[in-house]
Design a protein around this motif. Structure first.
Motif, PDB file in Angstrom:
ATOM      1  N   GLY A  38      -7.597   8.924   1.510  1.00  0.00           N
ATOM      2  CA  GLY A  38      -7.664   8.125   1.133  1.00  0.00           C
ATOM      3  C   GLY A  38      -6.678   6.357   1.028  1.00  0.00           C
ATOM      4  O   GLY A  38      -7.743   5.847   1.180  1.00  0.00           O
ATOM      5  N   LEU A  39      -5.575   6.841   1.581  1.00  0.00           N
ATOM      6  CA  LEU A  39      -4.627   5.505   2.288  1.00  0.00           C
ATOM      7  C   LEU A  39      -5.533   5.254   3.105  1.00  0.00           C
ATOM      8  O   LEU A  39      -6.170   3.366   3.080  1.00  0.00           O
ATOM      9  CB  LEU A  39      -3.817   5.716   2.113  1.00  0.00           C
ATOM     10  CG  LEU A  39      -2.899   4.414   2.702  1.00  0.00           C
ATOM     11  CD1 LEU A  39      -3.023   3.463   1.391  1.00  0.00           C
ATOM     12  CD2 LEU A  39      -1.244   5.127   3.001  1.00  0.00           C
ATOM     13  N   TRP A  65      -2.185   4.688  -3.990  1.00  0.00           N
ATOM     14  CA  TRP A  65      -2.061   6.356  -3.584  1.00  0.00           C
ATOM     15  C   TRP A  65      -0.719   6.812  -3.604  1.00  0.00           C
ATOM     16  O   TRP A  65      -0.807   7.860  -3.375  1.00  0.00           O
ATOM     17  CB  TRP A  65      -2.380   5.582  -1.807  1.00  0.00           C
ATOM     18  CG  TRP A  65      -3.934   5.369  -1.587  1.00  0.00           C
ATOM     19  CD1 TRP A  65      -4.751   4.417  -1.801  1.00  0.00           C
ATOM     20  CD2 TRP A  65      -5.376   6.492  -2.649  1.00  0.00           C
ATOM     21  NE1 TRP A  65      -6.796   4.768  -1.577  1.00  0.00           N
ATOM     22  CE2 TRP A  65      -6.524   5.462  -1.915  1.00  0.00           C
ATOM     23  CE3 TRP A  65      -5.702   7.429  -3.119  1.00  0.00           C
ATOM     24  CZ2 TRP A  65      -7.734   5.758  -2.666  1.00  0.00           C
ATOM     25  CZ3 TRP A  65      -6.411   8.156  -3.022  1.00  0.00           C
ATOM     26  CH2 TRP A  65      -8.066   7.349  -3.109  1.00  0.00           C
ATOM     27  N   ALA A  66       0.001   6.053  -2.926  1.00  0.00           N
ATOM     28  CA  ALA A  66       1.369   7.215  -3.238  1.00  0.00           C
ATOM     29  C   ALA A  66       1.639   7.630  -4.530  1.00  0.00           C
ATOM     30  O   ALA A  66       2.216   8.370  -3.941  1.00  0.00           O
ATOM     31  CB  ALA A  66       2.925   5.472  -2.559  1.00  0.00           C
ATOM     32  N   LEU A  67       1.497   6.738  -5.517  1.00  0.00           N
ATOM     33  CA  LEU A  67       1.582   7.379  -6.907  1.00  0.00           C
ATOM     34  C   LEU A  67       0.859   8.514  -7.246  1.00  0.00           C
ATOM     35  O   LEU A  67       1.264   9.140  -7.702  1.00  0.00           O
ATOM     36  CB  LEU A  67       1.110   6.295  -7.665  1.00  0.00           C
ATOM     37  CG  LEU A  67       2.597   5.065  -8.157  1.00  0.00           C
ATOM     38  CD1 LEU A  67       1.989   3.742  -9.082  1.00  0.00           C
ATOM     39  CD2 LEU A  67       3.405   5.918  -8.693  1.00  0.00           C
ATOM     40  N   LEU A  68      -0.502   8.294  -6.547  1.00  0.00           N
ATOM     41  CA  LEU A  68      -1.218   9.361  -7.381  1.00  0.00           C
ATOM     42  C   LEU A  68      -0.528  10.897  -6.313  1.00  0.00           C
ATOM     43  O   LEU A  68      -1.025  12.014  -6.156  1.00  0.00           O
ATOM     44  CB  LEU A  68      -2.382   9.335  -5.973  1.00  0.00           C
ATOM     45  CG  LEU A  68      -3.248   8.418  -6.907  1.00  0.00           C
ATOM     46  CD1 LEU A  68      -4.553   8.296  -6.889  1.00  0.00           C
ATOM     47  CD2 LEU A  68      -3.688   9.970  -8.150  1.00  0.00           C
ATOM     48  N   LEU A  69       0.374  10.259  -5.369  1.00  0.00           N
ATOM     49  CA  LEU A  69       0.704  11.705  -4.227  1.00  0.00           C
ATOM     50  C   LEU A  69       1.780  11.901  -5.294  1.00  0.00           C
ATOM     51  O   LEU A  69       1.839  13.168  -5.681  1.00  0.00           O
ATOM     52  CB  LEU A  69       1.189  11.232  -3.451  1.00  0.00           C
ATOM     53  CG  LEU A  69       2.076  12.350  -2.137  1.00  0.00           C
ATOM     54  CD1 LEU A  69       1.210  14.263  -2.256  1.00  0.00           C
ATOM     55  CD2 LEU A  69       2.346  11.788  -1.286  1.00  0.00           C
ATOM     56  N   LEU A 322       2.131  -1.596   3.448  1.00  0.00           N
ATOM     57  CA  LEU A 322       1.327  -0.008   3.826  1.00  0.00           C
ATOM     58  C   LEU A 322       1.755   0.346   4.159  1.00  0.00           C
ATOM     59  O   LEU A 322       1.214   1.569   3.947  1.00  0.00           O
ATOM     60  CB  LEU A 322       0.614  -1.112   4.759  1.00  0.00           C
ATOM     61  CG  LEU A 322      -0.571  -1.759   4.286  1.00  0.00           C
ATOM     62  CD1 LEU A 322      -2.123  -2.323   5.309  1.00  0.00           C
ATOM     63  CD2 LEU A 322      -1.373  -0.958   3.509  1.00  0.00           C
ATOM     64  N   PHE A 323       3.618   0.323   5.828  1.00  0.00           N
ATOM     65  CA  PHE A 323       3.781   2.059   5.899  1.00  0.00           C
ATOM     66  C   PHE A 323       4.349   2.365   5.011  1.00  0.00           C
ATOM     67  O   PHE A 323       5.273   3.784   5.028  1.00  0.00           O
ATOM     68  CB  PHE A 323       4.313   0.877   6.966  1.00  0.00           C
ATOM     69  CG  PHE A 323       3.428   1.471   8.520  1.00  0.00           C
ATOM     70  CD1 PHE A 323       3.863   2.307   9.379  1.00  0.00           C
ATOM     71  CD2 PHE A 323       2.817   0.151   8.557  1.00  0.00           C
ATOM     72  CE1 PHE A 323       2.694   2.579  10.290  1.00  0.00           C
ATOM     73  CE2 PHE A 323       2.296   0.289   9.909  1.00  0.00           C
ATOM     74  CZ  PHE A 323       2.142   1.137  10.715  1.00  0.00           C
ATOM     75  N   ALA A 324       5.380   1.405   4.026  1.00  0.00           N
ATOM     76  CA  ALA A 324       5.948   2.790   3.009  1.00  0.00           C
ATOM     77  C   ALA A 324       4.941   3.607   2.124  1.00  0.00           C
ATOM     78  O   ALA A 324       5.379   4.382   2.516  1.00  0.00           O
ATOM     79  CB  ALA A 324       6.036   1.210   2.195  1.00  0.00           C
ATOM     80  N   ALA A 325       4.049   2.976   1.495  1.00  0.00           N
ATOM     81  CA  ALA A 325       3.255   4.057   1.620  1.00  0.00           C
ATOM     82  C   ALA A 325       2.547   5.173   2.486  1.00  0.00           C
ATOM     83  O   ALA A 325       2.289   6.527   2.265  1.00  0.00           O
ATOM     84  CB  ALA A 325       2.092   3.296   0.680  1.00  0.00           C
TER      85      ALA A 325
END
Length: 464
Positions: A38-39, A65-69, A322-325
């Motif tokens: 998704g990201l 998207w990170a939180l969705l994981l 972006l790269f953190a996510a």
């Protein structure tokens, strides 16, 4: 300086870990990779469909998207385990990664190439060739940050120049880093695992030379065609100014960054624990040195020099967010790959070996490369390095062809998309920050399909 906040928020939202979780990828389904997919689709599509929304809210979208994981992960495995995994990614991977990028970005932005530089096909090809050569000495990120602004200024008067920035990413930001562990992060990981420093120089030189010469030749023909078709009016210059460099101190600082990277491979004073996660002291020292070098560069470089160089903070902030996510959401995908035949990607992993269990080098080349195109190429290299046995003594000798295939796949095919290698996205962000046009995510991949994939097929037949 404004810093990435959402990755830290992900960590602080959960209890502090007491020990590293180390969740095995063997029990994970491929559904855990959906936030990463998704990201990637967000990075690819939202700038095209809703550019204004992306420009103002890309950090929030990436954090979503990170939180969705992370949140489902906390429900399934427990909050402490989720916090441990996030902290592991931040401490072991993201913080060292972004600290190094920051140091190279700031120091590279403090070197100003003055003088008359007109972007003719010959000049542009020479700049790309020079960047390709120095990338193995100062790293693809360092070479990219040093040269992208001179290339931008040299071509400011031209209308057709997008192809120059695309080939810059192909050559300077990726293929140029093939010859030493300093050139590209995957090779540096191999060096840390025991691959000798000059092994890549001797075993990848042919592949590097073929790709570099053919791409430079294709670029020269393409740029000559664009030059003739465009018939650009070069700027009228009353007196040509000799090329010179300002900000020499930053060249020394770039050298200090490279020296610190190299030192981390030899100096191993032991581990220290931070909130239950062990990390090598040399890596923490490296982070501190990189941040210190960044601060020193800002302090000693005149503001006017940076203004003349078109330096701004937007590009590094975009990469940081972006790269953190990306690092967080791709973790389950890498864990599944690391599980090998015990994981959900077992059918894919099985393709790397023949009926007798012998490795198939060309499959390693394409599989490492295909995943390095969209996953970060450094951990992808490590996955296949370990899949091939993980013994550097064996891989450098009897398994040399397999190791070369893994190394070439990770380094070369990191050029296939904007997110395959960090400098790709940084170059894109800097070019757009200067008001120039870059291809969309899929548009850039189209350039790679046309120019890189046939080249890699040729590399396969000749070398693997």
């Amino acid at each position: 300086m404004k810093v990435t906040r959402f990755a830290l928020m992900l960590f602080l939202a959960l209890p502090l870990p007491v020990q590293a979780a180390g969740v095995s990828g063997a029990g994970m389904s491929l559904a855990w990779g959906l936030p990463f997919a998704g990201l990637l689709l967000s990075i690819a599509l939202i700038p095209l469909l809703a550019g204004a929304i992306w420009h103002h809210h890309y950090g929030k979208i990436a954090a979503g998207w990170a939180l969705l994981l992370v949140l489902p992960f906390a429900v399934v495995f427990g909050p402490e385990v989720a916090a441990s995994e996030v902290w592991h990614i931040l401490l072991q991977e993201y913080i060292p990664f972004i600290a190094l990028l920051l140091a190279l970005y700031v120091t590279g932005g403090g070197v100003l190439l003055k003088g008359t530089l007109i972007g003719t096909p010959a000049t542009n090809t020479a700049l790309l060739a020079f960047g390709t050569v120095i990338a193995s000495v100062m790293g693809t990120t360092g070479a990219s940050m040093l040269l992208i602004r001179p290339v931008l200024r040299a071509n400011a008067f031209r209308k057709q120049k997008t192809h120059t920035f695309v080939f810059f990413i192909f050559l300077v930001s990726n293929i140029g880093g093939s010859l030493t562990p300093l050139g590209d992060p995957p090779l540096y990981l191999g060096f840390l695992k025991g691959v000798s420093f000059f092994w890549t120089t001797t075993h990848m030189f042919g592949e590097f030379l073929l790709c570099a010469v053919l791409l430079l030749g294709i670029y020269y023909v393409l740029d000559s065609w664009a030059w003739a078709r465009e018939k650009p009016v070069a700027p009228v210059i009353a007196k040509r100014e000799k090329l010179s460099i300002q900000g020499y101190v930053n060249l020394w600082l770039i050298g200090a960054v490279v020296a610190m990277v190299l030192a981390q491979g030899y100096w191993r004073p032991g581990d220290v624990a931070l909130f239950g996660e062990k990390i090598g002291l040399e890596r923490l020292v490296g982070v501190a040195v990189f941040i210190g070098i960044s601060a020193l560069s800002v302090w000693v470089t005149p503001r006017k020099l940076r203004e003349d160089n078109g330096f701004a903070w937007g590009a590094i902030l975009e990469v940081a967010k972006l790269f953190a996510a990306i690092f967080i959401t791709m973790a389950p995908v890498l864990a599944i790959l690391r599980a090998g035949t015990a994981g959900a990607a077992a059918p894919l992993v099985a393709l790397t070996s023949g009926a007798g269990g012998e490795p198939i080098p060309w499959v390693y080349f394409w599989m490492t490369g295909a995943l390095s195109s969209f996953l970060d190429n450094a951990p992808t290299y490590l996955v296949f390095f370990n899949l091939a046995g993980g013994d550097p003594a064996f891989l450098m000798t009897q398994g040399a062809l397999t190791l070369a295939a893994i190394s070439c796949g990770a380094v070369f095919m990191g050029a296939n998309s904007y997110i395959g290698n960090a400098p790709n996205f940084m170059v894109k962000a800097i070019v757009e920050e200067q008001g120039e046009r870059m291809p969309s995510f899929f548009g850039y991949c189209g350039w790679a399909v046309v120019f890189l994939i046939p080249l890699f097929i040729l590399v396969t037949f000749i070398f693997f």
